[in-house]
Design a protein around this motif. Structure first.
Motif, PDB file in Angstrom:
ATOM      1  N   GLN A  97     -19.332 -39.582  42.545  1.00  0.00           N
ATOM      2  CA  GLN A  97     -20.606 -39.530  43.263  1.00  0.00           C
ATOM      3  C   GLN A  97     -20.465 -40.109  44.671  1.00  0.00           C
ATOM      4  N   ASP A  98     -19.781 -41.237  44.769  1.00  0.00           N
ATOM      5  CA  ASP A  98     -19.580 -41.860  46.078  1.00  0.00           C
ATOM      6  C   ASP A  98     -18.782 -40.939  46.998  1.00  0.00           C
ATOM      7  N   ASN A  99     -17.749 -40.320  46.438  1.00  0.00           N
ATOM      8  CA  ASN A  99     -16.920 -39.409  47.227  1.00  0.00           C
ATOM      9  C   ASN A  99     -17.709 -38.184  47.679  1.00  0.00           C
ATOM     10  N   MET A 100     -18.605 -37.702  46.805  1.00  0.00           N
ATOM     11  CA  MET A 100     -19.428 -36.549  47.135  1.00  0.00           C
ATOM     12  C   MET A 100     -20.355 -36.879  48.316  1.00  0.00           C
ATOM     13  N   GLU A 128     -29.828 -37.718  43.205  1.00  0.00           N
ATOM     14  CA  GLU A 128     -29.807 -39.070  43.763  1.00  0.00           C
ATOM     15  C   GLU A 128     -28.651 -39.228  44.743  1.00  0.00           C
ATOM     16  N   THR A 129     -27.524 -38.569  44.444  1.00  0.00           N
ATOM     17  CA  THR A 129     -26.379 -38.605  45.347  1.00  0.00           C
ATOM     18  C   THR A 129     -26.718 -37.951  46.678  1.00  0.00           C
ATOM     19  N   LEU A 130     -27.452 -36.843  46.634  1.00  0.00           N
ATOM     20  CA  LEU A 130     -27.879 -36.194  47.874  1.00  0.00           C
ATOM     21  C   LEU A 130     -28.771 -37.125  48.693  1.00  0.00           C
ATOM     22  N   THR A 131     -29.662 -37.813  48.004  1.00  0.00           N
ATOM     23  CA  THR A 131     -30.558 -38.756  48.696  1.00  0.00           C
ATOM     24  C   THR A 131     -29.750 -39.859  49.371  1.00  0.00           C
ATOM     25  N   ASP A 132     -28.732 -40.371  48.675  1.00  0.00           N
ATOM     26  CA  ASP A 132     -27.878 -41.416  49.241  1.00  0.00           C
ATOM     27  C   ASP A 132     -27.117 -40.921  50.469  1.00  0.00           C
ATOM     28  N   LEU A 157     -12.615 -34.611  38.204  1.00  0.00           N
ATOM     29  CA  LEU A 157     -12.296 -34.832  36.792  1.00  0.00           C
ATOM     30  C   LEU A 157     -13.574 -35.031  35.991  1.00  0.00           C
ATOM     31  N   PHE A 158     -14.430 -35.934  36.476  1.00  0.00           N
ATOM     32  CA  PHE A 158     -15.768 -36.136  35.921  1.00  0.00           C
ATOM     33  C   PHE A 158     -16.714 -36.274  37.118  1.00  0.00           C
ATOM     34  N   ALA A 159     -17.432 -35.224  37.431  1.00  0.00           N
ATOM     35  CA  ALA A 159     -18.298 -35.240  38.608  1.00  0.00           C
ATOM     36  C   ALA A 159     -19.421 -36.259  38.496  1.00  0.00           C
TER      37      ALA A 159
END
Length: 917
Positions: free
Chosen positions: A407-410, A438-442, A399-401
Motif C-alpha cells: 500500500q505504501d509503495n502504491m 484509503e491508499t488513494l486518499t493517502d 505479492l500481496f497488494a
C-alpha cells in the motif's frame, strides 16, 4: 507484556520470499501422514500486520543447534537478525479485553479412531484445508494416503466434546455439528452427488439462525446421511487404505461399513498456556476452563476491568464471537467513557489533487495473492498486457497488494508518476475496496478514481484447472476495468452531522441493556416500550442456567434504568412514524392520544418475541398441561401444588423444527432441563421425563444435561413423524410414546405436562417499513451479515439485538444488546459522517415526474422537490441512497444516473468484452 522476537527486521524486510524459498527445515504441520508441510520461515497474514516474514524458533535449525543460517545468507537486504531477544513492554491501559481464542482438541491419544496411525483419518480442521482453494490440494477432495478421490467419507461427531471417558471435556463445543454438515455438503459439491457422506452423531445441534433449514436441506436435498450412533472402533483393512467401522443402529442392529476417509469433528478447548494466563491475571475459570462470567454480565470476568470474548469465554461460533467482541468493546467503553477522545491523534491527509480536465493516467496493479492467483494466472503476462492498454502509464504486480508495504509503495508510485486513476486486479472488492480507496486518499487522489476487478474469486478459483483460460480471462477483466476507470470522475461525499442521542425500541432485557450501555457511555437515550412496564419476557422466567434469580436481577436492571438521568423511558408508547436518515432521525411517539417527536442519531430494534400458544397435546383443555413459562410462574410463586406432584413430563420442540416454523428456538432444551432439576430438587423421588428430538444443551449448558441424568431424569427420544400422544380425563395424564431404546410403545402416567413451546417473533412489518429493514420468512429481522454484522442492519444507523433477531438466552441477548450499542457508538462518537459518493443523481430537466422512482426505492431516497425551479420533479436524498441503481433501471425518461456506474461506463466494459469475443 512480553513481546517475542520475529528474528526478522520488519523495517528492512521486503517480503521477497528468498529466505522461505531456501529454508531447508520442514516439519509436519497438519496431516499426521506428512502430506502438508511448512518451513521454519512463514509469512505473517497480510491483513493482520504489514506483510513480513517471521522465523519459528522451535523449528529453525540455527536457533536450535547454531547451524545452517542459509536464510541470513540469502536475504538481499540483511533483514534476518538472529540476535533479536524477547522484550518486555509496559502499557498503561484502563481496561483489558481477552480474546486469545482456543485450541482444537487433539485426537492423537484416541487409539480406537486410528488418528495417529492411519493417514486417512484426519481432523475437521485438516479437512477444511483440503476443501480450501488455497489448501494443499487446491480444493480437490482427495485422501492423504494416495491422493485418490474418495467415494465414501464418514464424520464422527463429539470427538473431544461431551466425553468424560476419553478426555476431560464434558461440555459441548457448540460448533461441530454445523461445520460437519457444511463440510459434507461442500465435499459433495466438489466431488459430485455420488460421493457418500455420512455423519455419525448423538444429538444434532443446529440451534443457530437458519441452521435448522441448512440441516434439513443437507439431508433431503444434498443427500447427506445422518446416523445416530457413536462409533466405537475403526479397523484398517489390510492391503488397503480403507477403514472398517462397526456401530450399532438405533434399532440395536450391529452394522459394519467400509469408508475411504474418516473426518473427526474435534471440539474446542482452552490451551494450558491460557489457563496459566488466567492464573497470572487472577481471573476465575469455569469447570471447562473458560473465562467465568455472569448471565447479566456476559463479558465481564471476575476481575473488574478485564473482559473476555470469543471462544475463551465459552465454545461458540463466529456470529456469537463477533457479538461478544463488540459487547466487550462496549463494556470497556462504559468504563472509559470519561476519557473518550483524550488521546486521539488527528490523521493528517494530503490535499486532494484536482484531476478534472486531465488526460487519464492509469496505474494498474496486479496482485499475486500468494498462490491464490499466481498459482493459476500467469501474472507477469497480465502485467505486460495491461501496460499496453490505452491510458495506462504504469503496471506492475504485487505479492500481496493488500499488505501495508504494498500500500505504501502504491501511494508513492501514484505521487511519483502522477497517476490519476488506479486499477487493482486482486480478490473481492467486498472486503478490500475500502483499503485501496484509503491508499488513494493517502496519495492525494479522490478515492472514487479507482476500479477493482476480482481475478481471484471470479477467475483463478473457478478456472484453476485451466491456467491458460484463466490468464486470458484476467486480461479481459483488467481491460474492462481500465476502460471503465478512464471515464471515472471524482465524486464528493455529503457531510452529515450526527445527533448525539439514541432511541431503543423495546423495553425488555435486551432493550434495557442497550439503553443502559448508551447512557453509561454518555449518550441521551429514549427507551420506548409499548406496554406499561419494563422487563418483557424476562418477567416470566424463573432462573437462569447458572441458577441466578431472574426476578432479582431484572429488578436491579429496571431500577438502574429508572434512576439514570440520561435514559428517558416512554411506557405505553408506540412508534407511529420515522423520518430522516443515519445520524438524523425524527421519530413520532404516540402515547395516550398525545404525540411527541424525538430526534436521535441511531436506533436499536429490541422488540423481543413471544411464546407460541399450542393447539396440540391437549393444551387449553386441562390445567395440568402448561407451557414452560406457565410452569416458571408456578415455580416463582412457590406454588404448593408442585409439592404434591409424583411425576411430570416435558415435551420438547412444540411448534419448533417443523414445517411452517423450521427453526430451533434455542432456549427450550436448557429451560426444560433446568425446570426438570427444579422439580427433582423439590421431590427427589418424583418421576420426571423429557421427551425430545435432539437435546440441544450447547456449550457448558451440557453440565445441566449431565446433572439431570445423574438426578434420575429420564430422556426419551421421539421423531417428528411419530409424536407423543397425550390423553386426559382421569386422575393422571397419559402419554403414549415410542421408546427409542426399547423400540416399543410405552405409556407414561404423569401429574403434569410441560410443553416447551416455540419462540415466535412479533413480525412487526410496520416497524420494518419505518426503518427500511428486512425480515425473514419466520418474521425475525435480518441482520446486515450473518457472521460479520450480526448486530446491525444494512440500513445505516439502525441496529438489532435480542429475540427480535432470533431466539437466544438472557446472556446472549444482553451481549448482543451491548454489541449493538458498540456498533452504534462508533457512529455517534464521530459527530459527523459522510454519505457514499456512489449515489443516484437526477437530471431534473429530463424528469417526467412519473413517480416510479419514488414508489420503487426500498430506502425512500427519491422524493418530489417541493420548491424551486424544478418543483414537482424527482430529487435524491444522498443520505438515504444506497446506490443500488433500482431507480436508474426503472426511470423511463433516462433522467437518473448512478455516479460511478453511469451508462457510458457500463457500456465501455461491455464493448471491451464484446471486442474480445
Amino acid at each position: 507484556m512480553l513481546r517475542h522476537p520475529r528474528y526478522v527486521d520488519e523495517e528492512k524486510c521486503i517480503a521477497c520470499g528468498a529466505c522461505a524459498e531456501k529454508c531447508p527445515k520442514k516439519v509436519i504441520d497438519t496431516y499426521n501422514a506428512g502430506l502438508v508441510k511448512r518451513k521454519a520461515i512463514y509469512v505473517e497474514y497480510p491483513q493482520a500486520v504489514p506483510l513480513k516474514y517471521s522465523i519459528d524458533p522451535e523449528t529453525c535449525i540455527y536457533l536450535q543447534k547454531g547451524k545452517c543460517g542459509v536464510c541470513q545468507k540469502k536475504c538481499p537486504v540483511d533483514a534476518v537478525d538472529f540476535e533479536q531477544k524477547p522484550k518486555t513492554v509496559n502499557l498503561n491501559v484502563g481496561s483489558v479485553i481477552l480474546a486469545p481464542g482456543f485450541e482444537p482438541f487433539s485426537p492423537a491419544g484416541l487409539e480406537n479412531y486410528q488418528y495417529s496411525s492411519h493417514p486417512n483419518v484426519i481432523t475437521s480442521m485438516e479437512f477444511e484445508r483440503i476443501l480450501s482453494a488455497s489448501g494443499p490440494t487446491t480444493g480437490h477432495v482427495v485422501r492423504p494416503s494416495d491422493n485418490a478421490e474418495p467415494k465414501r467419507i464418514a464424520w464422527f461427531q463429539c470427538v473431544g466434546s461431551r466425553d468424560l471417558n476419553r478426555c476431560d471435556n464434558a461440555y459441548c463445543s457448540s460448533v461441530c455439528c454445523m461445520y460437519a454438515i457444511k463440510e459434507a455438503v461442500i465435499a459433495k459439491e466438489h466431488v459430485g452427488e455420488d460421493l457418500d457422506c455420512s455423519i455419525f452423531y448423538m444429538d444434532m445441534r443446529t440451534h443457530g439462525k437458519e441452521f435448522e433449514r441448512f440441516y434439513d436441506a443437507a439431508e433431503n436435498r444434498s443427500g447427506v446421511n445422518f446416523i445416530r450412533s457413536r462409533v466405537h472402533t475403526v479397523t484398517p483393512i489390510p492391503d488397503s487404505d480403507d477403514l472398517e467401522l462397526r456401530y450399532v443402529t438405533e434399532q440395536g442392529e450391529l452394522k459394519t461399513e467400509i469408508f475411504n476417509m474418516i473426518v473427526l469433528s474435534v471440539g474446542l478447548q482452552t490451551s494450558p498456556e491460557l489457563i496459566k494466563l488466567a492464573e497470572k491475571l487472577d481471573i476465575d475459570l469455569t469447570e471447562g476452563h473458560f473465562a467465568k462470567t455472569g448471565t447479566f454480565t456476559p463479558v465481564e470476568t471476575s476481575r473488574p476491568g478485564i473482559y473476555a470474548c470469543g471462544a475463551f469465554q465459552g465454545p461458540k461460533d463466529i456470529p456469537q464471537s463477533v457479538v461478544d467482541s463488540s459487547a466487550a468493546s462496549a463494556a470497556a467503553g462504559e468504563l472509559l467513557a470519561e476519557q473518550r477522545n483524550t488521546q486521539v491523534k488527528e490523521r493528517e491527509l494530503p490535499p486532494e489533487t484536482d484531476v478534472s480536465g486531465e488526460r487519464p493516467k492509469i496505474g494498474v496493479f496486479i496482485c499475486q495473492c500468494g498462490v491464490n492467483i499466481a498459482g493459476v494466472v500467469d501474472v507477469p503476462k497480465v502485467v505486460e498486457y495491461a501496460s499496453n492498454l490505452p491510458y495506462v502509464e504504469f503496471a506492475s504486480d504485487k505479492l500481496f497488494a493488500c499488505s501495508q508495504d504494498a500500500q505504501d509503495n502504491m501511494a508513492e508510485l501514484i505521487r511519483e508518476k502522477g497517476l490519476n486513476r488506479i486499477v487493482v486486479a486482486a480478490c473481492t472488492p467486498k472486503t478490500h475496496e475500502p483499503l485501496f480507496q484509503e491508499t488513494l486518499t493517502d496519495a492525494g487522489l479522490n478515492k472514487y478514481l479507482f476500479e477493482m476487478t476480482n481475478i481471484r474469486n471470479q477467475d483463478s478459483w473457478v478456472h484453476k484447472n485451466n491456467p491458460e483460460l484463466a490468464t486470458e480471462k484476467a486480461k479481459d477483466l483488467v481491460r474492462m476495468a481500465v476502460s471503465k476507470v478512464a471515464l471515472q470522475e471524482a465524486l464528493k461525499e455529503t457531510e452529515l452531522q450526527v445527533h448525539p442521542s439514541a432511541m431503543v425500541v423495546g423495553g425488555g432485557i435486551a432493550g434495557m441493556a442497550a439503553a443502559k450501555s448508551f447512557a453509561d457511555q454518555g449518550y441521551e437515550t429514549h427507551l420506548v416500550e409499548k406496554s406499561g412496564q419494563l422487563g418483557g419476557q424476562a418477567r416470566n422466567i424463573f432462573h437462569t442456567a447458572k441458577g441466578e434469580s431472574v426476578g432479582e436481577k431484572l429488578n436491579e436492571m429496571i431500577q438502574a434504568v429508572d434512576s439514570s438521568n440520561r435514559i428517558h423511558v416512554h411506557l405505553n408508547t408506540e412508534l407511529t412514524n420515522v423520518e430522516g436518515f443515519v445520524g438524523n432521525f425524527e421519530s413520532v411517539l404516540s402515547s395516550n392520544g398525545s404525540e411527541q417527536t424525538v430526534e436521535h442519531g441511531v436506533a436499536v430494534i429490541a422488540t423481543g418475541a413471544e411464546a407460541y400458544k399450542p393447539d396440540e397435546y391437549g393444551y387449553g383443555k386441562d390445567e395440568r398441561i402448561m407451557t414452560s413459562l406457565e410452569l416458571d410462574k408456578k415455580l416463582m410463586d412457590d406454588d404448593p401444588a408442585l409439592n404434591n406432584l409424583n411425576s411430570a413430563a416435558f415435551i420438547q420442540c412444540v411448534g419448533s423444527r417443523e414445517p411452517g416454523r423450521m427453526y430451533c428456538s434455542r432456549v427450550c432444551c436448557t429451560h426444560s432441563v433446568e425446570n426438570a432439576l427444579a422439580l427433582k430438587k423439590r421431590n427427589p423421588d418424583m418421576n420426571v421425563y423429557v421427551l425430545y428430538r435432539d437435546v440441544r444443551t450447547y456449550g457448558e449448558k451440557e453440565y445441566l444435561y449431565r446433572d439431570a441424568r445423574q438426578a434420575g431424569v429420564i430422556f426419551i427420544r421421539y421423531d417428528l413423524d411419530n409424536k407423543p400422544v397425550v390423553k386426559t380425563g382421569g386422575d393422571k395424564i397419559t402419554i403414549g410414546v415410542t421408546d427409542h431404546v426399547l423400540q416399543m410403545p410405552v405409556e407414561l402416567e404423569v401429574d403434569l405436562v410441560n410443553l416447551a413451546t416455540a419462540v415466535i417473533p412479533y413480525g412487526d412489518e410496520k416497524l420494518a417499513n419505518f426503518f427500511k429493514v428486512p425480515m425473514n420468512e419466520d418474521g425475525f429481522f435480518i441482520e446486515k451479515h450473518a457472521k460479520l454484522g450480526p448486530s446491525e442492519f444494512s440500513t445505516d444507523g439502525v441496529y438489532l439485538c435480542g429475540l427480535a433477531h432470533y431466539p437466544k438466552p438472557i446472556d446472549e441477548s444482553i451481549a448482543q444488546a451491548k454489541a449493538a450499542v458498540s456498533r452504534a457508538v462508533t457512529l455517534l462518537a464521530q459527530e459527523k459522517v459522510f454519505s457514499s459518493g456512489t449515489i443516484a443523481q437526477v437530471d431534473q430537466q429530463l424528469c417526467a415526474a412519473c413517480g416510479v422512482c419514488v414508489s420503487i426505492c426500498p430506502y425512500s431516497a427519491p422524493s418530489f422537490a417541493e420548491e424551486g425551479r424544478f418543483a414537482g420533479k424527482a430529487e435524491i436524498n444522498p443520505a438515504l441512497c444506497k446506490g443500488c441503481g433500482l431507480c436508474v433501471a426503472s426511470c423511463r425518461s433516462g433522467a437518473i444516473h448512478l455516479k460511478g456506474f453511469d451508462t457510458d461506463q457500463i457500456f465501455s466494459q461491455i464493448f471491451e468484452l464484446d471486442a474480445a469475443i
